[in-house]
Write an enzyme that holds these catalytic residues in place. Structure first.
Site, PDB file in Angstrom:
ATOM      1  N   GLU A  85       0.819  -1.209   0.000  1.00 49.48           N
ATOM      2  CA  GLU A  85       0.000   0.000   0.000  1.00 49.48           C
ATOM      3  C   GLU A  85       0.855   1.261   0.000  1.00 49.48           C
ATOM      4  O   GLU A  85       1.969   1.273   0.516  1.00 49.48           O
ATOM      5  CB  GLU A  85      -0.921   0.002   1.215  1.00 49.48           C
ATOM      6  N   HIS A  96       6.929 -10.479  -6.957  1.00 45.35           N
ATOM      7  CA  HIS A  96       6.581 -11.357  -8.075  1.00 45.35           C
ATOM      8  C   HIS A  96       6.995 -12.805  -7.816  1.00 45.35           C
ATOM      9  O   HIS A  96       7.941 -13.084  -7.082  1.00 45.35           O
ATOM     10  CB  HIS A  96       7.302 -10.904  -9.349  1.00 45.35           C
ATOM     11  N   CYS A 104       2.081 -14.359  -6.117  1.00 44.67           N
ATOM     12  CA  CYS A 104       1.107 -15.081  -6.947  1.00 44.67           C
ATOM     13  C   CYS A 104       1.227 -16.594  -6.755  1.00 44.67           C
ATOM     14  O   CYS A 104       2.284 -17.104  -6.403  1.00 44.67           O
ATOM     15  CB  CYS A 104       1.317 -14.746  -8.421  1.00 44.67           C
TER      16      CYS A 104
END
Length: 206
Positions: free
Chosen positions: A105, A120, A184
């Protein structure tokens, strides 16, 4: 004519070999360049912190997240996953994640109860950002260096959530301070989409 045809076939064969060699070597080259770059940035960060401390020995400045998005805010180390990455200011936009691991954030604070950091995961680059985070397990130690502080955490929770589940970023009043690491998970080869987010929660060790 046959002579020229043979030459063209030879040239085409050489080109194909070179292309194959490049495609094979590229992930290794990318990993090397990434490792070199992050190591240099971490070394420079430690050097800057040390120089700043020597200038102001009487009053140690409280570590802050830089407003300049290109500046390193600290670095995170997870020995069990062989991860040591500089951390950049948020939010974790594609541009910021191209720089490296970043706070999730924009308004993230080092005083927050829940500090969220995103990185990533790449299929063919095991040393890139949070790709190898899956090697961490409950009980794995996490070290977060900010300024002269080295904050220690222990992995307490690992789970998958939907990409839309932003509740993992929320502050949890009354609970110990924690890091929430986000990457992810569950890659769909047919669609080329990562369908889930893997969440690693590490609670501060006092």
């Amino acid at each position: 004519m046959k002579k020229w045809t043979n030459r063209l076939m030879t040239i085409a064969g050489v080109v194909l070999i070179l292309v194959a060699a490049y495609l094979f070597a590229k992930p290794h080259i990318d990993n090397y360049l990434h490792d070199k770059d992050k190591d240099e940035k971490i070394e420079q960060y430690d050097k800057n912190v040390k120089e700043q401390a020597s200038k102001d020995k009487k009053q140690q400045a409280k570590p802050q997240i830089p407003k300049d998005k290109s500046k390193v805010a600290g670095y995170i180390e997870i020995p069990d996953a062989d991860i040591k990455e500089p951390v950049y200011p948020g939010p974790a936009t594609p541009e910021q994640l191209n720089r490296g691991v970043s706070f999730a954030e924009e308004n993230e604070s080092l005083d927050d109860q829940n500090i969220s950091i995103a990185g990533h995961t790449f299929i063919d680059r095991p040393n890139y950002q949070f790709t190898n985070l899956k090697a961490a397990k409950k009980g794995s130690m996490v070290y977060f260096k900010v300024g002269n502080e080295t904050r220690k955490y222990k992995m307490t929770s690992i789970r998958d959530v939907k990409p839309t589940d932003v509740g993992v970023l929320d502050e949890q009043k009354g609970k110990d301070k924690q890091l929430t690491l986000i990457t992810c998970d569950d890659y769909n080869e047919k669609t080329g989409v990562w369908e889930k987010r893997k969440i690693f929660v590490a609670t501060e060790v006092k």
